[in-house]
Design a protein around this motif. Structure first.
Motif, PDB file in Angstrom:
ATOM      1  N   VAL A 119       0.837  -1.207   0.000  1.00 15.16           N
ATOM      2  CA  VAL A 119       0.000   0.000   0.000  1.00 15.16           C
ATOM      3  C   VAL A 119       0.868   1.252   0.000  1.00 15.16           C
ATOM      4  CG1 VAL A 119      -1.679   1.304   1.358  1.00 15.16           C
ATOM      5  CG2 VAL A 119      -1.938  -1.160   1.127  1.00 15.16           C
ATOM      6  N   ILE A 120       1.909   1.256   0.827  1.00 16.74           N
ATOM      7  CA  ILE A 120       2.794   2.432   0.907  1.00 16.74           C
ATOM      8  C   ILE A 120       3.531   2.639  -0.407  1.00 16.74           C
ATOM      9  CG2 ILE A 120       4.840   3.367   2.050  1.00 16.74           C
ATOM     10  CD1 ILE A 120       3.866   1.942   4.606  1.00 16.74           C
ATOM     11  N   LEU A 121       4.030   1.567  -1.006  1.00 18.79           N
ATOM     12  CA  LEU A 121       4.749   1.697  -2.279  1.00 18.79           C
ATOM     13  C   LEU A 121       3.817   2.159  -3.402  1.00 18.79           C
ATOM     14  CD1 LEU A 121       7.085  -1.413  -2.066  1.00 18.79           C
ATOM     15  CD2 LEU A 121       7.724   0.993  -1.843  1.00 18.79           C
ATOM     16  N   THR A 122       2.580   1.677  -3.398  1.00 22.01           N
ATOM     17  CA  THR A 122       1.605   2.131  -4.393  1.00 22.01           C
ATOM     18  C   THR A 122       1.318   3.612  -4.213  1.00 22.01           C
ATOM     19  OG1 THR A 122       0.610  -0.067  -4.403  1.00 22.01           O
ATOM     20  CG2 THR A 122      -0.699   1.721  -5.331  1.00 22.01           C
ATOM     21  N   ARG A 123       1.172   4.035  -2.958  1.00 18.69           N
ATOM     22  CA  ARG A 123       0.909   5.451  -2.678  1.00 18.69           C
ATOM     23  C   ARG A 123       2.092   6.317  -3.100  1.00 18.69           C
ATOM     24  NH1 ARG A 123      -3.109   9.052  -2.369  1.00 18.69           N
ATOM     25  NH2 ARG A 123      -2.589  10.743  -0.982  1.00 18.69           N
ATOM     26  N   LYS A 124       3.318   5.827  -2.885  1.00 19.86           N
ATOM     27  CA  LYS A 124       4.495   6.593  -3.292  1.00 19.86           C
ATOM     28  C   LYS A 124       4.576   6.739  -4.804  1.00 19.86           C
ATOM     29  CE  LYS A 124       8.463   6.571  -1.271  1.00 19.86           C
ATOM     30  NZ  LYS A 124       9.739   6.225  -0.664  1.00 19.86           N
ATOM     31  N   SER A 125       4.091   5.737  -5.533  1.00 18.14           N
ATOM     32  CA  SER A 125       4.112   5.848  -6.994  1.00 18.14           C
ATOM     33  C   SER A 125       3.041   6.836  -7.480  1.00 18.14           C
ATOM     34  CB  SER A 125       3.913   4.479  -7.642  1.00 18.14           C
ATOM     35  OG  SER A 125       2.621   3.988  -7.365  1.00 18.14           O
ATOM     36  N   GLN A 126       1.938   6.942  -6.751  1.00 17.99           N
ATOM     37  CA  GLN A 126       0.878   7.890  -7.124  1.00 17.99           C
ATOM     38  C   GLN A 126       1.220   9.306  -6.663  1.00 17.99           C
ATOM     39  OE1 GLN A 126      -2.458   6.215  -5.074  1.00 17.99           O
ATOM     40  NE2 GLN A 126      -2.754   4.574  -6.565  1.00 17.99           N
ATOM     41  N   GLN A 127       1.688   9.443  -5.462  1.00 17.75           N
ATOM     42  CA  GLN A 127       2.030  10.743  -4.862  1.00 17.75           C
ATOM     43  C   GLN A 127       3.516  10.712  -4.537  1.00 17.75           C
ATOM     44  OE1 GLN A 127       0.095  13.480  -4.188  1.00 17.75           O
ATOM     45  NE2 GLN A 127       1.888  14.490  -3.378  1.00 17.75           N
ATOM     46  N   PRO A 128       4.342  11.508  -5.228  1.00 20.54           N
ATOM     47  CA  PRO A 128       5.799  11.392  -5.060  1.00 20.54           C
ATOM     48  C   PRO A 128       6.294  11.551  -3.615  1.00 20.54           C
ATOM     49  CG  PRO A 128       5.266  12.842  -6.882  1.00 20.54           C
ATOM     50  CD  PRO A 128       3.978  12.510  -6.222  1.00 20.54           C
ATOM     51  N   GLU A 129       5.747  12.480  -2.853  1.00 15.28           N
ATOM     52  CA  GLU A 129       6.208  12.671  -1.487  1.00 15.28           C
ATOM     53  C   GLU A 129       5.036  12.647  -0.523  1.00 15.28           C
ATOM     54  OE1 GLU A 129       9.160  15.207  -0.352  1.00 15.28           O
ATOM     55  OE2 GLU A 129      10.301  15.112  -2.197  1.00 15.28           O
ATOM     56  N   PRO A 130       4.518  11.453  -0.242  1.00 17.45           N
ATOM     57  CA  PRO A 130       3.395  11.403   0.709  1.00 17.45           C
ATOM     58  C   PRO A 130       3.868  11.647   2.139  1.00 17.45           C
ATOM     59  CG  PRO A 130       4.064   9.203   0.136  1.00 17.45           C
ATOM     60  CD  PRO A 130       4.886  10.136  -0.711  1.00 17.45           C
ATOM     61  N   ILE A 131       2.959  12.130   2.947  1.00 14.31           N
ATOM     62  CA  ILE A 131       3.215  12.292   4.377  1.00 14.31           C
ATOM     63  C   ILE A 131       2.317  11.290   5.078  1.00 14.31           C
ATOM     64  CG2 ILE A 131       3.111  13.839   6.355  1.00 14.31           C
ATOM     65  CD1 ILE A 131       3.509  16.155   4.367  1.00 14.31           C
ATOM     66  N   ILE A 132       2.928  10.377   5.813  1.00 12.03           N
ATOM     67  CA  ILE A 132       2.169   9.311   6.447  1.00 12.03           C
ATOM     68  C   ILE A 132       1.991   9.629   7.926  1.00 12.03           C
ATOM     69  CG2 ILE A 132       2.147   6.857   7.016  1.00 12.03           C
ATOM     70  CD1 ILE A 132       3.549   6.345   4.402  1.00 12.03           C
ATOM     71  N   LEU A 133       0.745   9.607   8.362  1.00 14.32           N
ATOM     72  CA  LEU A 133       0.410   9.834   9.763  1.00 14.32           C
ATOM     73  C   LEU A 133       0.144   8.474  10.400  1.00 14.32           C
ATOM     74  CD1 LEU A 133      -2.052  12.795   9.241  1.00 14.32           C
ATOM     75  CD2 LEU A 133       0.354  12.926   9.833  1.00 14.32           C
ATOM     76  N   ILE A 134       0.942   8.110  11.379  1.00 17.65           N
ATOM     77  CA  ILE A 134       0.809   6.824  12.068  1.00 17.65           C
ATOM     78  C   ILE A 134       0.098   7.082  13.385  1.00 17.65           C
ATOM     79  CG2 ILE A 134       2.045   4.865  13.051  1.00 17.65           C
ATOM     80  CD1 ILE A 134       4.365   5.631  11.130  1.00 17.65           C
ATOM     81  N   LYS A 135      -1.030   6.414  13.572  1.00 22.43           N
ATOM     82  CA  LYS A 135      -1.836   6.632  14.770  1.00 22.43           C
ATOM     83  C   LYS A 135      -2.057   5.299  15.494  1.00 22.43           C
ATOM     84  CE  LYS A 135      -4.285  10.566  12.784  1.00 22.43           C
ATOM     85  NZ  LYS A 135      -5.596  11.181  12.583  1.00 22.43           N
ATOM     86  N   PRO A 136      -1.268   5.023  16.528  1.00 20.35           N
ATOM     87  CA  PRO A 136      -1.493   3.786  17.279  1.00 20.35           C
ATOM     88  C   PRO A 136      -2.678   3.932  18.232  1.00 20.35           C
ATOM     89  CG  PRO A 136       0.431   4.947  18.122  1.00 20.35           C
ATOM     90  CD  PRO A 136      -0.072   5.729  16.946  1.00 20.35           C
ATOM     91  N   SER A 137      -3.562   2.958  18.221  1.00 16.09           N
ATOM     92  CA  SER A 137      -4.704   2.991  19.136  1.00 16.09           C
ATOM     93  C   SER A 137      -4.316   2.309  20.444  1.00 16.09           C
ATOM     94  CB  SER A 137      -5.913   2.305  18.505  1.00 16.09           C
ATOM     95  OG  SER A 137      -5.678   0.930  18.388  1.00 16.09           O
ATOM     96  N   ASP A 138      -5.192   2.402  21.425  1.00 15.67           N
ATOM     97  CA  ASP A 138      -4.925   1.773  22.722  1.00 15.67           C
ATOM     98  C   ASP A 138      -4.926   0.254  22.625  1.00 15.67           C
ATOM     99  OD1 ASP A 138      -4.741   4.236  23.894  1.00 15.67           O
ATOM    100  OD2 ASP A 138      -6.822   4.277  24.581  1.00 15.67           O
TER     101      ASP A 138
END
Length: 178
Positions: A119-138
């Motif tokens: 998923v991340i690699l596909t997103r990088k090919s679509q959007q050259p510089e994505p910003i990924i927000l990582i949100k860990p739940s409880d």
């Protein structure tokens, strides 16, 4: 070294001479010395395993005067770490108060190479510089956090941030029932 001791001839009767039976006694001291020398040599010349660490750059402490960094909706990708080793993700921002931004489509995957990495690699090919927000739940595990940080490193992701999960994101998971 090995020592051979002969048995004294008893003189006895004449006649047929028999071969003398010899008893052997092996001195183990040189072999033990050699074993300890080899052990010492290998202990001193070996290199111990170095711990694997990941370099993390932490932001400076936030003042009251500084404002949050604004992210474009087209650049954002949010990954929410859920229970049972699941990773929920959506593209864009989850802003239910802003009526101009549509509600994001939540998808679920796992932490395998065919899961979140793809998923991340596909997103990088679509959007050259994505910003990924990582949100860990409880409900997520510490292992999931380590896995997602490893994926950021493997996919050579330059911009990502650890963010507290919001009530809107948890409601999005609950509503989707994936």
């Amino acid at each position: 070294m090995a020592e051979i001791q002969g048995k004294a001839d008893s003189g006895g009767k004449g006649g047929k001479k028999r071969a003398k039976k010899m008893s052997t006694k092996i001195d183990m001291t040189p072999m033990v010395d050699l074993a300890f020398l080899l052990l010492t040599f290998f202990m001193l010349t070996t290199t111990f395993a170095k711990p694997n660490v990941m370099q993390l750059t932490m932001p400076v402490k936030k003042d009251d005067n500084t404002e949050d960094t604004k992210i474009k909706n087209s650049q954002a990708m949010t990954i929410i770490l859920g229970k049972d080793n699941k990773a929920y993700y959506y593209f864009g921002m989850n802003t239910p108060n802003d009526k101009t931004v549509p509600k994001p489509e939540l998808k679920v995957t796992n932490f395998s190479a065919d899961g979140i990495r793809k998923v991340i690699l596909t997103r990088k090919s679509q959007q050259p510089e994505p910003i990924i927000l990582i949100k860990p739940s409880d409900e997520s595990k510490y292992r999931n956090m380590v896995d997602i940080l490893d994926e950021m490193n493997i996919t050579n992701q330059k911009k990502y941030a650890l963010v507290k999960v919001s009530k809107d994101d948890l409601a999005l998971i609950k509503d989707s029932a994936l």
